[in-house]
Design a protein around this motif. Sequence first.
Motif, PDB file in Angstrom:
ATOM      1  N   ASP A   1      44.740  -2.724  12.857  1.00 53.03           N
ATOM      2  CA  ASP A   1      45.059  -1.369  13.310  1.00 53.03           C
ATOM      3  C   ASP A   1      43.892  -0.767  14.082  1.00 53.03           C
ATOM      4  OD1 ASP A   1      47.519  -1.556  12.118  1.00 53.03           O
ATOM      5  OD2 ASP A   1      47.003  -0.337  10.361  1.00 53.03           O
ATOM      6  N   GLY A   2      42.656  -1.081  13.645  1.00 48.95           N
ATOM      7  CA  GLY A   2      41.481  -0.576  14.352  1.00 48.95           C
ATOM      8  C   GLY A   2      41.393  -1.125  15.760  1.00 48.95           C
ATOM      9  N   VAL A   3      41.706  -2.406  15.928  1.00 48.17           N
ATOM     10  CA  VAL A   3      41.696  -3.004  17.271  1.00 48.17           C
ATOM     11  C   VAL A   3      42.802  -2.398  18.122  1.00 48.17           C
ATOM     12  CG1 VAL A   3      42.028  -5.132  18.567  1.00 48.17           C
ATOM     13  CG2 VAL A   3      40.593  -5.131  16.512  1.00 48.17           C
ATOM     14  N   ALA A   4      44.002  -2.257  17.524  1.00 51.26           N
ATOM     15  CA  ALA A   4      45.127  -1.676  18.268  1.00 51.26           C
ATOM     16  C   ALA A   4      44.807  -0.251  18.724  1.00 51.26           C
ATOM     17  CB  ALA A   4      46.387  -1.688  17.401  1.00 51.26           C
ATOM     18  N   ALA A   5      44.091   0.497  17.872  1.00 52.45           N
ATOM     19  CA  ALA A   5      43.731   1.877  18.216  1.00 52.45           C
ATOM     20  C   ALA A   5      42.476   1.953  19.067  1.00 52.45           C
ATOM     21  CB  ALA A   5      43.531   2.675  16.929  1.00 52.45           C
ATOM     22  N   GLU A   6      41.904   0.788  19.443  1.00 52.30           N
ATOM     23  CA  GLU A   6      40.691   0.705  20.242  1.00 52.30           C
ATOM     24  C   GLU A   6      39.517   1.436  19.576  1.00 52.30           C
ATOM     25  OE1 GLU A   6      41.653   1.977  24.213  1.00 52.30           O
ATOM     26  OE2 GLU A   6      42.715   0.108  24.648  1.00 52.30           O
ATOM     27  N   SER A   7      39.435   1.301  18.243  1.00 56.53           N
ATOM     28  CA  SER A   7      38.350   1.905  17.478  1.00 56.53           C
ATOM     29  C   SER A   7      37.092   1.053  17.642  1.00 56.53           C
ATOM     30  CB  SER A   7      38.723   1.993  15.992  1.00 56.53           C
ATOM     31  OG  SER A   7      37.587   2.263  15.208  1.00 56.53           O
ATOM     32  N   LEU A   8      36.080   1.617  18.289  1.00 50.10           N
ATOM     33  CA  LEU A   8      34.886   0.833  18.579  1.00 50.10           C
ATOM     34  C   LEU A   8      34.150   0.412  17.303  1.00 50.10           C
ATOM     35  CD1 LEU A   8      33.284   2.514  21.706  1.00 50.10           C
ATOM     36  CD2 LEU A   8      34.843   0.579  21.578  1.00 50.10           C
TER      37      LEU A   8
ATOM     38  N   LEU B   1      42.914  -6.638  23.127  1.00 51.89           N
ATOM     39  CA  LEU B   1      41.879  -5.701  23.556  1.00 51.89           C
ATOM     40  C   LEU B   1      41.743  -5.846  25.067  1.00 51.89           C
ATOM     41  CD1 LEU B   1      39.743  -3.816  22.172  1.00 51.89           C
ATOM     42  CD2 LEU B   1      38.180  -5.751  22.248  1.00 51.89           C
ATOM     43  N   GLY B   2      42.013  -4.771  25.808  1.00 52.57           N
ATOM     44  CA  GLY B   2      41.945  -4.836  27.262  1.00 52.57           C
ATOM     45  C   GLY B   2      40.522  -4.907  27.774  1.00 52.57           C
ATOM     46  N   PRO B   3      40.342  -5.348  29.032  1.00 54.34           N
ATOM     47  CA  PRO B   3      38.993  -5.486  29.603  1.00 54.34           C
ATOM     48  C   PRO B   3      38.182  -4.197  29.578  1.00 54.34           C
ATOM     49  CG  PRO B   3      40.584  -6.645  30.946  1.00 54.34           C
ATOM     50  CD  PRO B   3      41.377  -5.875  29.928  1.00 54.34           C
ATOM     51  N   GLY B   4      38.844  -3.058  29.855  1.00 53.96           N
ATOM     52  CA  GLY B   4      38.096  -1.795  29.855  1.00 53.96           C
ATOM     53  C   GLY B   4      37.485  -1.492  28.495  1.00 53.96           C
TER      54      GLY B   4
END
Length: 825
Positions: A475-482, A567-570
Amino acid sequence: MSEGSAHNPYDFRAPIRSPARLAGREGELEQIDELLRGAAIGSPSHFSLFGPAGMGKSSLLNAVGNIAGRRDLLPVRVDLRDTLVESPLAFYGAVFDAALEALRDFGAIDDTEPVMEGWVQHTLLGNSDHPAEAGRYLQAGLLIAARMNGKAVEEVPRAVLQRDLALVLELGAREGLQGVVLELDSAEALEDSGEIAPSLMEFAQATPTLTIVTAGERAGPLQEAAPRAWSQIEVGPFRGPGQIMEAIMKPLADVEEVGRPPSFQTAREIFDLTDGRPYEVNLVNHFVWEAISQGEQEDFALSEAVLSRVLAELESRGRHSAGSAVDMIGRLSAESLRSIARLAPFEGLTVREIALGRLMFDEFDADALGAVEDEVTGELLRLAEFGVLKTHGERFEIEGGAEARLYLRYAAERRIDLKVEFGETYARLATAVCRRGLAEELIGAENTGKLLRGIWSDREFIDPAGGRWLDQVADGVAAESLSEIDDLLPGFEDPESLAEFAEKGAVLFGFSLQVGMRSVEYADLAINVCDLTAEEAGERAKAWFATHEGLLGKYGISLELVRCECLGPGTAKSAAAFSELRRFLGLVILLHNAGLVEAAIVALGDCIDRSEALIGGEPADPLVRSVLADAFNSLGFIYATGGERDKAAESLERAIELSITEEWLPRFNLAYLKALEEDFGAARDLAIEAQNLNCPAEGVTILHAWFPMPPDWEPAAPRHNVVSMHGRWVRSFVELQTQVFAALADRESRSALRQALDALSNSAPAPLLRLAGWTELLLFEDPEKASDLFYRAVHATDLDEIQAVRAEHELAAATVASQGGSVES
């Protein structure tokens, strides 16, 4: 030692002598110092250092002596051996012999001192005459002389011990010493005498100027004689790669040419190889340095040359002290070594589980499984005959303990090019098989170099929390949680991997398996070379498990949960920069604390450049922007330590620009630079801004203190003004520093400063007391108050500051003396 390693900073053959070079022992040193602070004011607390061999107890005992001396206590070191514990007289003779030697080392006496001359006459020549100067001799020496002349003397009365100790302290008072710390190494030797421990504890409990410290593998008769009188300090292995990094860096503080700083990857590898045992860590570091000095490698890293030297040293040590198991491993054939290396990771597994592990991921029937079980049983029996392992029913254990396991690791690495990892379980074997299969499905057959970091969570199957950890990570990766992604990222040692990760992004795949009574959760991050979406990756993962469900069942494996996220490149660029900056901030603190200021500047500057190449100079993400601001603040602080004021100011101003919320620390650091330029108005204004922002209420903060010192004053210690404080005292220090700046900028502000100094708490830490002391001495010209503050600071200060504080107290005391006054000393 070879010519190239003549100046090797890692001496594994002898204990470390200076507390400043001890790595990973901050907690133990803090406990020791706290106990000795009590001893310095007449409230001794005896304590023991205990733990297995090779953990560094003797090094810590050296630190006890160093700290004791700096706390005005006389360290008396006795390394116990059989002849010293034959009788109380032999023991106390060794104690007072060591005490006189310590007094001589401190400069309190020399060989012409009557006490020393009398001791030589009594203990070496057996002369029973009293010295000419009445009372200036140790009565224990007379008892030894009587014993040498055939008298039946074994005991030493307590009155004799107390009189002799009082004379030792009278002599030590010449150098300001006010107590004795008796250090007993190998204290378990006292178990061979039933008389010494009760006698010594009776003496110690009646003598408030005596503190006893022991080092041994376990509690001994001294602790048993008076258990309530003792504190215990356990000495164990290093707890992780961070402490290994300290063990690498601290000995380099006095090395002029360090080259490229070691990497955390090397620290991780050394930790894995040594299990964090300090002796072995120092051994590896020694031979890494030797390989560098011989021109065999440039980087501080494990290599074939290093492993070869370590193996040779361990072979030599094993033949003499490690027992037959290590010796036998050294004589195994390559075939037998390969057998034990294949088995070694699986201590605790049954024969059947080891056999299933060898078959994974093959189809098998009962006959095939039985044949592999017979093969494993045969190998175990043969190796048991060699004496390198012993069997317990269906399981086995390697003989020789931790040292034999370490030796086996190196032997396998060098002789058969096989890396041995201990502590494998059947559940982890099953997970590894599924990991390999899924990696091939999601990122292709050549997936090894694309996998970034695998992490595990292992629990009993009946635990209801199964799957929650994996969901949290995914869920952290999906939410782009650094912060969640940061836990998955390694340090990018390879610039090409970093570039590919930033360009392609990543795919997280994870699963939760039931394996027997275990539930294992696993997550891995891999470079998304196939440009998958989260949905595509998830479908492939589920299809793979469905295809192999029957085969997994034969191995007792069933799937509970599978998750995939992308996880996208940005975001990958932001995550990489965030991770690299946080990692290097930790590294530069170690470099700075070790005195390697230039190396810290280079390391952090390069990291900032790499990060800005990924995210630009004005990142939008608040976490990335915040950590970049922290990096510039740290860079400015270190530039200031190195005396590069312009670069320091530039970095600190950049930190302020990047901060999303107004941060107090870069402003306070900038105020310090303004004070160095004697622009006290600007320093005051910046410090007021810092004071009005959120100074921390907890944790430790490192600051540059600006002390109003005479222009010709030569500080007694390098970096004398780099101070650290805990929690609420940081705010108190910032407030007092602000008032000092204000008083220097405007004389009308001195009344407020006077009130602040008068209200200073008696429990204030040393940096506050030092700032107050200098202010009293220079601004208010009151050396008596300054001397009192510095005297209090001596007893409150951390070890790193004590040399500087003593010099400050001596300056104030000298000023008072020149005016005809008197001070405490």
